[in-house]
Design a protein around this motif. Structure first.
Motif, PDB file in Angstrom:
ATOM      1  N   TYR A 488      62.794   9.324  33.049  1.00 17.64           N
ATOM      2  CA  TYR A 488      61.796   8.386  33.549  1.00 17.64           C
ATOM      3  C   TYR A 488      62.246   6.952  33.268  1.00 17.64           C
ATOM      4  O   TYR A 488      62.566   6.617  32.124  1.00 17.64           O
ATOM      5  N   PRO A 489      62.283   6.083  34.274  1.00 13.37           N
ATOM      6  CA  PRO A 489      62.619   4.674  34.033  1.00 13.37           C
ATOM      7  C   PRO A 489      61.458   3.956  33.365  1.00 13.37           C
ATOM      8  O   PRO A 489      60.335   4.470  33.317  1.00 13.37           O
ATOM      9  N   PRO A 490      61.690   2.760  32.822  1.00 12.46           N
ATOM     10  CA  PRO A 490      60.592   2.001  32.198  1.00 12.46           C
ATOM     11  C   PRO A 490      59.480   1.689  33.198  1.00 12.46           C
ATOM     12  O   PRO A 490      59.697   1.605  34.403  1.00 12.46           O
ATOM     13  N   ASP A 492      56.246  -0.526  34.899  1.00 11.70           N
ATOM     14  CA  ASP A 492      56.014  -1.882  35.396  1.00 11.70           C
ATOM     15  C   ASP A 492      57.269  -2.502  36.009  1.00 11.70           C
ATOM     16  O   ASP A 492      57.490  -3.717  35.928  1.00 11.70           O
ATOM     17  N   LEU A 493      58.114  -1.676  36.600  1.00  8.25           N
ATOM     18  CA  LEU A 493      59.282  -2.164  37.316  1.00  8.25           C
ATOM     19  C   LEU A 493      59.239  -1.650  38.749  1.00  8.25           C
ATOM     20  O   LEU A 493      58.549  -0.679  39.063  1.00  8.25           O
ATOM     21  N   MET A 494      59.997  -2.312  39.614  1.00  4.38           N
ATOM     22  CA  MET A 494      60.052  -1.848  40.997  1.00  4.38           C
ATOM     23  C   MET A 494      60.702  -0.477  41.102  1.00  4.38           C
ATOM     24  O   MET A 494      60.436   0.271  42.042  1.00  4.38           O
ATOM     25  N   SER A 495      61.537  -0.149  40.131  1.00  6.77           N
ATOM     26  CA  SER A 495      62.226   1.146  40.148  1.00  6.77           C
ATOM     27  C   SER A 495      61.540   2.176  39.265  1.00  6.77           C
ATOM     28  O   SER A 495      62.146   3.194  38.929  1.00  6.77           O
ATOM     29  N   SER A 496      60.291   1.928  38.868  1.00  6.38           N
ATOM     30  CA  SER A 496      59.610   2.858  37.968  1.00  6.38           C
ATOM     31  C   SER A 496      59.404   4.225  38.596  1.00  6.38           C
ATOM     32  O   SER A 496      59.307   5.233  37.893  1.00  6.38           O
ATOM     33  N   GLY A 497      59.330   4.279  39.914  1.00  6.82           N
ATOM     34  CA  GLY A 497      59.135   5.565  40.577  1.00  6.82           C
ATOM     35  C   GLY A 497      60.405   6.303  40.897  1.00  6.82           C
ATOM     36  O   GLY A 497      60.361   7.432  41.408  1.00  6.82           O
ATOM     37  N   ASP A 498      61.571   5.725  40.612  1.00  7.39           N
ATOM     38  CA  ASP A 498      62.852   6.370  40.906  1.00  7.39           C
ATOM     39  C   ASP A 498      63.244   7.266  39.737  1.00  7.39           C
ATOM     40  O   ASP A 498      63.874   6.828  38.765  1.00  7.39           O
ATOM     41  N   LEU A 499      62.865   8.520  39.825  1.00  9.88           N
ATOM     42  CA  LEU A 499      63.183   9.469  38.764  1.00  9.88           C
ATOM     43  C   LEU A 499      64.597   9.992  38.936  1.00  9.88           C
ATOM     44  O   LEU A 499      65.099  10.124  40.056  1.00  9.88           O
ATOM     45  N   CYS A 500      65.218  10.289  37.808  1.00  7.14           N
ATOM     46  CA  CYS A 500      66.569  10.872  37.817  1.00  7.14           C
ATOM     47  C   CYS A 500      66.464  12.330  37.407  1.00  7.14           C
ATOM     48  O   CYS A 500      65.908  12.651  36.346  1.00  7.14           O
TER      49      CYS A 500
END
Length: 884
Positions: A488-490, A492-500
């Motif tokens: 899970y990315p941090p 409150d970021l634009m990429s917060s929904g980009d899961l790996c």
């Protein structure tokens, strides 16, 4: 009778979690000799040797008719060594302990013996209808005082066990008590209360337990940091007391606040000083016996030693969990840790440290499954920084939510090694290895890269999510582990929904307890595409089963196998997604010969040819050879599970029905309506965790959970079917929600409930699991016999031999009625008796002794039906039972 023809039985045999009542305070007790620790679990008592670090005794509540009626409705509130009722005194009391429950039971148990006798039970007069609960029992010589928590107050009363009833006298009431603590020697009691006479102002009352030597009240406003100098600037966290401690002399009081500040108060003159290091709520406080040190702990996973004379600190960092309780016990420190990463339930670990060098003596924990939703036992510690916790958390509010919610899913993921029989339980970013037969944790290994692996989180780090293990599988040979995790990315970021999405392949040697990472694949099905299911290969594929299939939420599949030339796992085959919709309802099954793969996606079932990874058509029945069965079926609703029973029966579970497809006939031959039982109860594909197939004997086990009306309680029904679902072989009812059931790769099914208890539904009974394990009792009997003989003759070596011969004589008397009668009547002379006994003993040792039972070829047949799962000591016990 073979195992296949035997009747199934159900029993709860192991598991459970350590009990931490009283707001997370441990009730572990050191035995009289100081060599062992008694730890209460939710379903048993366990005794651990502090020298060998092993469990030497287990007292299971289910093995006693009396205890099984008391538990699990009650919970252990306190343990007092010896007979607290005073009925048994002297050396005989050293084998006894008194178990106090929150519902007012006082149970006297012989913790060194078997549960063959009915334990004595006394009822303490507490009004449970008004919310009264027993919290603690204080012992000083023959004086007993009990702390009873009520709905609005606490009371400390004298406890007396008379011949006819139990009496409570001289109660001291603490109105509005919210937090309690007592000294290490249990002679001084402290409580944080609201004073009704002063407008509900908070105060700390300090009271001697067994006398009136100390009795004082300290207004909280006088000891809160900055409350007197700047009352308007002190925050709520700086005024919220989260931990309390009092020393043995009753002169020093410690208050831990949600802000992380610790205040040390001199009770005599109310002089105070501040100790600052914690940056979140202080959860545990305790003074050492001499009062020179204060021990503290909290969210940082660090135990602090405050030297009060010099205000210096020492640290014990990198503990496994949040420190919620610290108790000095002579030469040991007992720590209670909560693994708060799992918010679905309360997972605790008991750690005993040597006070001299702080080395770990024993670590105790039960199985720690992660459930899909929060159970009623879920409780997070107080935190001023963690966003999803509140200072004033209400357990009643959480219980009301569970009562109203009719579609809770408490299922979990567990995988068993087909070879070692060990259970692998994903625990957020870690993997717990649990030995089902020894009933203890074998290892806890972090499988992901996260902050919790190396240190505790602080401040805003508490809101950072570590990678979580979503699925695991073990290959048929037990040598490879496949894990799927999500990073899970941090926030409150634009990429917060980009899961790996990460797929990992692990290997392990036979002499190793930890898995070693061999291959790591990032986003194996493409960026942002999750893995919805994993199926390992049968032994007929990939050189003994070193392969697996992964499926995504768009109908795609990939086959991975270990390449001996590359010495790595490689992608071998793939099926391009061919659906226009997305669904998490994905199920997989694989034929034993490895030729066909059954792929359930949404409401469609595809039959895939493994050789070319394409959809196939299966020939119809011999009577109608021109008609072929299509390689795709469409069912009534989303497919939740696909199970292949035997070679021809394919069981399909949807949200509404349980159907059987005969692969030779190419049509559905039988079906059951599941809609009234599982409608909306489980999330997509989670019903697969409640269906298991016995591949050897072609049996199917199905779990149906039922919520008790207008409560947060559940009960479960287990149905065992034959291969084509034409007959229900057995049905059982369990008193709790079952979260997972699986086949143990032999003849039994294993299940776990939301109380982390393991049970067995099978045709074989393992005496080590059902009976009380009592390794200490065996050695104790030998030593006691030798000691008794030594007192009689004065010669230790000779007496030990005499004791051994006497045991053999007793065995020979049981085996030979004539010898027994002769000894009882005294008709034989001593010389003749000894000669006859020695002859019988020699025959027993030589294996030539025969008795009335008669040993034949069928005497040992039953014990060999489950030989793969039976440890050597259990096999020995079974042989002795067959001989006796």
């Amino acid at each position: 009778m073979s195992a296949i023809a035997q009747k199934y039985q159900m029993s709860v045999v192991s598991g459970g979690r350590p009990v931490l009542p009283r707001g997370g305070k441990s009730v572990c007790t050191v035995t009289h000799d100081g060599q062992a620790l008694v730890v209460p679990f939710s379903n048993q008592l366990r005794v651990y040797s502090l020298e060998t670090r092993q469990c030497i005794k287990t007292v299971k509540f289910a093995n006693s008719a009396v205890l099984s009626q008391i538990f699990p409705a009650a919970r252990v509130a306190d343990i007092v060594m010896g007979d607290a009722t005073g009925a048994v005194t002297g050396p005989a009391a050293e084998k006894l302990l008194t178990l106090f429950t929150d519902l007012g039971h006082a149970i006297v148990l012989n913790y060194k013996g078997k549960l063959t006798e009915t334990p004595a039970v006394h009822a303490i007069p507490v009004d449970t209808k008004l919310g009264e609960r027993v919290e603690k029992v204080f012992v000083s010589g023959e004086s007993l005082r009990v702390l009873i928590a009520g709905a609005n107050d606490y009371k400390l009363a004298q406890l007396a066990f008379n011949t006819d009833k139990v009496v409570l006298t001289e109660p001291v009431v603490f109105p509005g008590a919210m937090l309690t603590a007592w000294s290490g020697d249990e002679q001084v009691f402290a409580a944080l209360c609201r004073d009704p006479a002063a407008g509900n102002q908070k105060q700390v009352r300090v009271q001697s337990v067994h006398s009136s030597a100390i009795s004082t009240a300290i207004p909280l406003e006088k000891v809160i940091p900055n409350a007197t100098t700047a009352p308007n600037t002190s925050s709520k966290n700086a005024r919220f007391v989260s931990a309390l401690a009092i020393d043995n002399s009753g002169t020093q009081l410690a208050l831990g606040f949600a802000s992380g500040v610790i205040t040390i108060v001199n009770v005599a003159d109310l002089q105070s000083r501040l100790l600052k290091w914690h940056i979140d709520a202080v959860l545990a406080l305790a003074f050492t016996d001499d009062g020179a040190y204060l021990l503290s702990g909290g969210w940082e996973k660090v135990m602090l030693f405050w030297q009060l004379a010099s205000n210096t600190q020492q640290f014990l960092p990198r503990l496994n969990g949040i420190v919620v309780d610290i108790q000095p016990r002579g030469k040991y420190y007992t720590l209670a840790l909560q693994l708060a990463e799992n918010e679905s339930s309360a997972d605790y670990q008991i750690v005993v440290l040597n006070a001299a060098d702080l080395t770990s003596r024993v670590q105790i924990s039960g199985p720690m499954p992660v459930f899909n939703d929060q159970t009623r036992s879920a409780a997070q510690p107080v935190s001023a920084l963690k966003s999803n916790t509140q200072i004033n958390i209400s357990k009643k509010k959480h219980r009301r939510k569970l009562v109203k919610a009719t579609r809770q899913d408490f299922t979990t993921i567990i995988e068993q090694n087909p070879q070692t029989k060990q259970l692998y339980i994903p625990h957020m970013s870690a993997l717990q290895t649990f030995d089902f037969y020894k009933n203890e944790q074998s290892a806890l290994q972090f499988m992901t890269d996260g902050m919790n692996n190396a240190m505790g989180k602080v401040r805003d780090e508490l809101n950072i999510r570590d990678p979580e293990i979503k699925n695991i599988k073990v290959t048929r040979d037990g040598n490879w582990l496949v894990s799927y995790e999500v990073e899970y990315p941090p926030e409150d970021l634009m990429s917060s929904g980009d899961l790996c999405h990460v797929l990992k392949f692990w290997t392990r040697q036979e002499d190793q307890s930890q898995w070693t990472l061999r291959t790591k694949v990032l986003n194996p099905h493409g960026k942002g595409t999750p893995i919805t299911n994993i199926m390992v290969a049968p032994v007929s594929v990939a050189n003994g089963g070193a392969g697996c299939i992964t499926a995504d939420n768009n109908g795609g599949m990939k086959y991975w196998a270990f390449d001996t030339a590359e010495k790595n796992w490689c992608l071998k085959k793939l099926l391009i997604p061919n659906f226009t919709n997305y669904s998490n309802s994905v199920s997989l099954a694989w034929s034993r010969d490895g030729s066909l793969i059954f792929h359930g996606f949404d409401d469609k079932l595809q039959i895939i040819d493994f050789d070319n990874f394409k959809q196939v058509s299966v020939p119809g029945s011999p009577d109608d050879s021109d008609v072929s069965m299509p390689g795709e079926f469409t069912v009534d609703s989303e497919i939740q599970a696909v199970k292949l029973v035997g070679e021809k029966n394919l069981v399909i579970a949807t949200k509404t029905t349980l159907s059987v497809i005969d692969l030779l006939l190419g049509k559905i031959t039988r079906g059951f309506d599941l809609y009234p039982y599982v409608n909306g109860m489980y999330k997509n594909s989670h019903l697969d965790r409640l269906i298991s197939c016995d591949e050897k004997n072609e049996k199917l086990a199905l779990v149906i959970n039922e919520q008790v009306a207008d409560t947060a309680d559940y009960k479960a029904h287990i149905l065992v079917f034959n291969g084509d679902l034409s007959k229900v072989l057995d049905r059982f009812t369990h008193d709790e929600y079952i979260s997972w059931i699986g086949w143990n790769h032999d003849t039994d099914f294993i299940f776990v409930d939301i109380q982390s208890r393991f049970g067995v539904v099978g045709t074989t009974v393992n005496t080590e699991m059902v009976d009380d394990s009592n390794r200490e009792d065996v050695m104790e009997g030998i030593l006691d016999g030798a000691a008794a003989a030594a007192e009689t003759s004065g010669e230790t070596a000779h007496s030990s031999s005499e004791s051994y011969l006497e045991k053999l004589r007793e065995l020979s008397r049981k085996k030979n009625g004539v010898a027994n009668t002769t000894v009882a009547n005294g008709a034989a002379a001593n010389g003749t008796q000894d000669e006859d006994a020695m002859d019988i003993e020699q025959e027993i040792i030589a294996g030539n002794h025969k008795d009335d039972h008669g040993i034949n070829m069928n005497s040992f047949s039953n014990m060999f039906e489950n030989i793969q799962n039976v440890p050597m000591e259990t096999l020995f016990d079974s042989v002795m039972k067959a001989l006796s």
